[in-house]
Write a protein that holds these residues in place. Sequence first.
Motif, PDB file in Angstrom:
ATOM      1  N   ILE A  16      -9.656   0.203  -1.149  1.00  0.00           N
ATOM      2  CA  ILE A  16      -8.832  -1.054  -0.700  1.00  0.00           C
ATOM      3  C   ILE A  16      -7.345  -0.815  -1.456  1.00  0.00           C
ATOM      4  N   LEU A  17      -6.442  -1.057  -0.420  1.00  0.00           N
ATOM      5  CA  LEU A  17      -5.174  -1.215  -0.723  1.00  0.00           C
ATOM      6  C   LEU A  17      -4.800  -2.481  -0.541  1.00  0.00           C
ATOM      7  N   TYR A  18      -4.576  -3.184  -1.840  1.00  0.00           N
ATOM      8  CA  TYR A  18      -3.910  -4.440  -1.979  1.00  0.00           C
ATOM      9  C   TYR A  18      -2.288  -4.584  -1.727  1.00  0.00           C
ATOM     10  N   ARG A  19      -1.558  -5.432  -1.404  1.00  0.00           N
ATOM     11  CA  ARG A  19      -0.242  -5.126  -1.276  1.00  0.00           C
ATOM     12  C   ARG A  19       0.332  -6.603  -1.163  1.00  0.00           C
ATOM     13  N   GLU A  71       3.689 -12.850   0.713  1.00  0.00           N
ATOM     14  CA  GLU A  71       2.965 -11.862   1.366  1.00  0.00           C
ATOM     15  C   GLU A  71       1.911 -11.297   0.754  1.00  0.00           C
ATOM     16  N   GLN A  72       0.538 -11.066   1.449  1.00  0.00           N
ATOM     17  CA  GLN A  72      -0.494 -10.423   0.712  1.00  0.00           C
ATOM     18  C   GLN A  72      -1.132  -9.443   2.003  1.00  0.00           C
ATOM     19  N   ASP A  73      -1.283  -8.520   1.833  1.00  0.00           N
ATOM     20  CA  ASP A  73      -2.167  -7.733   2.952  1.00  0.00           C
ATOM     21  C   ASP A  73      -3.119  -6.829   2.081  1.00  0.00           C
ATOM     22  N   ILE A  74      -4.372  -6.742   2.825  1.00  0.00           N
ATOM     23  CA  ILE A  74      -5.391  -5.925   2.464  1.00  0.00           C
ATOM     24  C   ILE A  74      -5.732  -4.897   3.454  1.00  0.00           C
ATOM     25  N   TYR A  75      -5.832  -3.915   3.046  1.00  0.00           N
ATOM     26  CA  TYR A  75      -6.399  -2.740   3.993  1.00  0.00           C
ATOM     27  C   TYR A  75      -7.776  -2.273   3.406  1.00  0.00           C
ATOM     28  N   VAL A  76      -8.751  -2.254   4.185  1.00  0.00           N
ATOM     29  CA  VAL A  76      -9.919  -1.628   3.799  1.00  0.00           C
ATOM     30  C   VAL A  76     -10.342  -0.587   4.568  1.00  0.00           C
ATOM     31  N   GLY A  77     -10.961   0.522   4.059  1.00  0.00           N
ATOM     32  CA  GLY A  77     -11.209   1.736   4.803  1.00  0.00           C
ATOM     33  C   GLY A  77     -11.700   2.791   4.199  1.00  0.00           C
ATOM     34  N   SER A  78     -11.906   3.874   4.851  1.00  0.00           N
ATOM     35  CA  SER A  78     -12.488   5.069   4.440  1.00  0.00           C
ATOM     36  C   SER A  78     -11.772   6.232   4.627  1.00  0.00           C
ATOM     37  N   ARG A  79     -11.859   7.260   3.856  1.00  0.00           N
ATOM     38  CA  ARG A  79     -11.035   8.498   3.863  1.00  0.00           C
ATOM     39  C   ARG A  79     -12.009   9.931   3.759  1.00  0.00           C
ATOM     40  N   GLN A  80     -11.827  10.581   4.739  1.00  0.00           N
ATOM     41  CA  GLN A  80     -12.371  11.918   4.694  1.00  0.00           C
ATOM     42  C   GLN A  80     -11.491  13.017   4.061  1.00  0.00           C
TER      43      GLN A  80
END
Lengths: 424, 180
Positions: free
Chosen positions: B129-132, B138-147
């Motif tokens: 989760i990248l919260y910015r 402004e607030q942004d939330i990026y949620v994902g996965s990494r390999q």
Amino acid sequence: MGISNLVDADHGLISRSIFVDPQIYEQEGRMVFARCWMYLCHESQIPRPGDFCTAYIGEDPVIVWRDTQGNIRAFLNICSHRGNRLCRADSGNAAALTCAYHGWTYGNDGKLKGVPYQQSAYRGEFDREQWPLPAVAQLESYKGLVFATFDPSAPPLREYLGEMTWYLDAFFDRRDGGVEVFPGVHKWVIPCNWKVAAENFCGDNYHGPWAHRSAMSTGFSARRPRPNDVGRFHLSPGNGHCVMGRQPDDTSDSPEVIAYEQDVRSEVRERLGPRIDLVRPAVGTVFPNFACVRGTANSIRVWHPRGPERTEIWSWIFVDKLAPPSVKETIRLAGLRSFGPAGTFEQDDIDNWQECTQTARGVVSRTQVLNMQMGLGQERFDQGLGAWTSEFCVSESNHRHFYRRWAKMMETTDWSELSIGAPR
Amino acid sequence: MKREIVHDIEQFLYREARLLDECKFQEWLNLLTDDIRYWMPVMGRRYRAFSKGITILDSDRYEEREFSNEGELAILDETKDSLARRISRLDTGMAWAEDPPSRTCHIISNVEVREGDSESEMIVYSNFILYRTRGELEQDIYVGSRQDILRYTGGDWKISYRKIILPQNVLSQKNISNFF
């Protein structure tokens, strides 16, 4: 709403309310987006029968669909029964699509082919032919670019484009086979009015050396500012279309692309004619919201309106179909690193566009008049270029042409009064 | 898999996240191998091939895949050099989208470690989760996965490959100006 007191293009004065007023936004939907020729997709995205992609005209969802015979068609992406969104995918291939709500099925010619319980529930009185997918009024392609309009009285696409056709050729028809787009679309929502983005791509050379210096100085564009940077053009070929051009030898390409350009130079010149010796088109806008770039990035994009203060960008990277693989790869990487959500150029633009829009919310600040007077009175019509031009490296002449056209479209219902054809 | 290795790798990922949140980008760059590929493909929605919503005309060509392939459009497709240039851009004093800078908080979880192709490489899956925050509100939330592929070199782990999956069709964030 009267527009003439908000846009005085002849004097380069624009009221900020056109960027935030909900009534203006509503009027814009009806008078601009529902009437102009709007870009849908590139033919290379849907090469085979049955191929489709979804698109938008303004806020209206559209499906572009190649029928089984190979003709490109476009419809509202809306089931005629309850208005449900028919197609839920971005792209694919289909003989038919079936609505997820009650199961109405439409063929790739837009015809309603199946209605569950048609005989029993409608007692045989339902005529499927009366309920197809609603089609656009007109659809035409120009050099692989698919455009459509909801206005049956709009002039044919080539007339609408006018002299802009040559400038589009200089992006999309330089070599045999034209261009293709890489699979995939950048789609993202930015907090600004669509016109703030559009005017930037119409004619804002001014911001480059300042707003983009960080990206230019760290190798995200190969362009080196010239000591005597006068030979750049702002071109208005008419009907609100705009082009930013440079001297023919002024390039932002990498060494590999420059070598490729030298290889294809005579072929390009043969196709485009001697005008290409006068100008290198670098950024173009087809009024109102289609833009293209060739140089730092090879981008095709649409500014979709999403309310007065929101814009959804759809952006593709294109390349000459005949370019060698290594050149295509160079252009792909340069494109996504400079333009797109993570683009080093684009992100700085968006921050500025956001603040230009949001600060117009205040009742006082929205009455402020913006200055778009740079180069006022210094434009002239250039026969060789077929466009109004301003030759100093920075000018707001294209801004004035864009907003003049916008204001005219907003208030004029009759196309015969819209001076289609000859540039004014 | 030895527990210590998993622990070391988790600690590595947490340290990496902290360096990003502390804007120590040069130190972060040192955690990447010189030949790193740092890649975020772009998403597109497709019907499943067996979907009753679609009658496929050309089934031989039909693909269900949602994310772009190598050589197609991507949001990020970076080398160490291009990442280094993105970082040096932040130091020009003219990177307007990051000045004043974003404040970020990276939350890293679901770490799974598997053996890689060689003894010195591990395949590492993780979620983020990248919260910015930025600007006034402004607030942004990026949620994902990494390999990731982590390589043991010079006495420490380094990242030699990172594929970042951000499963959003239309990004609601105005940009991607931070690192994942």
